[in-house]
Design an enzyme around this catalytic site. Structure first.
Site, PDB file in Angstrom:
ATOM      1  N   SER A 138      45.931  27.297 -58.854  1.00 64.51           N
ATOM      2  CA  SER A 138      46.725  26.336 -59.631  1.00 64.51           C
ATOM      3  C   SER A 138      47.667  27.119 -60.524  1.00 64.51           C
ATOM      4  CB  SER A 138      45.805  25.461 -60.493  1.00 64.51           C
ATOM      5  OG  SER A 138      46.550  24.701 -61.438  1.00 64.51           O
ATOM      6  N   TYR A 151      39.839  24.920 -67.787  1.00 66.71           N
ATOM      7  CA  TYR A 151      40.431  24.949 -66.450  1.00 66.71           C
ATOM      8  C   TYR A 151      41.251  26.221 -66.273  1.00 66.71           C
ATOM      9  CZ  TYR A 151      42.636  23.081 -62.206  1.00 66.71           C
ATOM     10  OH  TYR A 151      43.070  22.875 -60.914  1.00 66.71           O
TER      11      TYR A 151
END
Length: 252
Positions: A138, A151
């Site tokens: 990501s 995250y």
């Protein structure tokens, strides 16, 4: 130009929804043999009926499941391509308010799950002579942001592991690819992270044409279908409206 698909076989994790499911569909449409892996057996069964993929329910962070998965894939003829898409985010707390359970879950799924599956299948990928590992990370693994600490930490870890793996496996002719998407609108990602539909909708509010799961799956399909000597080390893919992690154009 792409390689001869007669021998191309891939295992795709996270296959029960979103980018994982879209990747299974894209590869099957291109003639690949695909083993579709996720925890939700009922959704995998539907995908198997619709695409002809081989559904194998498993939790990639559980050692026993990984061993069983390796045995089933080996018996079925093996793979030359491993596509690690399973992952996810939980919570948007700042570091000072971090929920330890959320952080542990994100590390377990994004980092340890990818590690365990890759470690299990590396001997098989090496033995093919031209194996491929693709990790879906990501842009959260490239740039930190407020409320993203957990995250960020998990995806930075997965990103670093991918880079180390590329260095280690080049001598075995195993190419290692990283695809790092920005804003992707899927049915579950923001909902699972934030816990309610209203908060999830705000993530995409006013953004013209965020990426779709199919957009990212098409990039994955291209990367693993390119001639094997072509290694797309890192592919960052965002919608035009997201010029950078911190710059997102919203209208209305």
């Amino acid at each position: 130009m792409t390689e001869d698909l007669q021998k191309k076989a891939a295992l795709v994790t996270g296959a029960s929804s979103g980018i994982g499911e879209a990747t299974v569909r894209a590869l099957r449409a291109g003639g690949w043999t695909v083993f579709a892996v996720a925890r939700r057996a009922e959704r995998l069964a539907v995908l198997e009926r619709e695409t002809g993929a081989v559904a194998i329910p498993a939790d990639i962070a559980e050692d026993d499941d990984v061993s069983r998965l390796l045995a089933q894939v080996t018996e079925a003829g093996g793979i030359d391509t491993l596509i690690n898409i399973a992952g996810g985010a939980r919570g948007a707390d700042k570091v000072g308010d971090a929920n330890t359970a959320d952080w542990e879950w994100m590390y377990r799924v994004n980092v340890l799950g990818t590690l365990k599956l890759t470690r299990a299948f590396l001997p098989m990928l090496r033995s093919t002579g031209d194996g491929t590992v693709l990790n879906l990370t990501s842009t959260a693994g490239l740039d930190a942001y407020e409320g993203g600490g957990g995250y960020n930490a998990a995806k930075f870890g997965q990103h670093a592991m991918t880079n180390a793996l590329r260095l280690e496996e080049a001598e075995h002719n195993v190419r290692v690819i990283e695809v790092a998407p920005g804003l992707v609108q899927t049915e579950e990602f923001a909902l699972n992270r934030l816990g309610n539909a209203q908060s999830a909708e705000k993530v995409y509010q006013g953004v013209e044409k965020p990426l779709t799961a199919e957009d990212v799956a098409d990039v994955v399909r291209y990367a693993v279908s390119a001639p094997h000597h072509v290694n797309l080390d890192q592919i960052v893919v965002r919608p035009v409206a997201q010029a950078a992690t911190h710059k997102l154009i919203r209208k209305g």
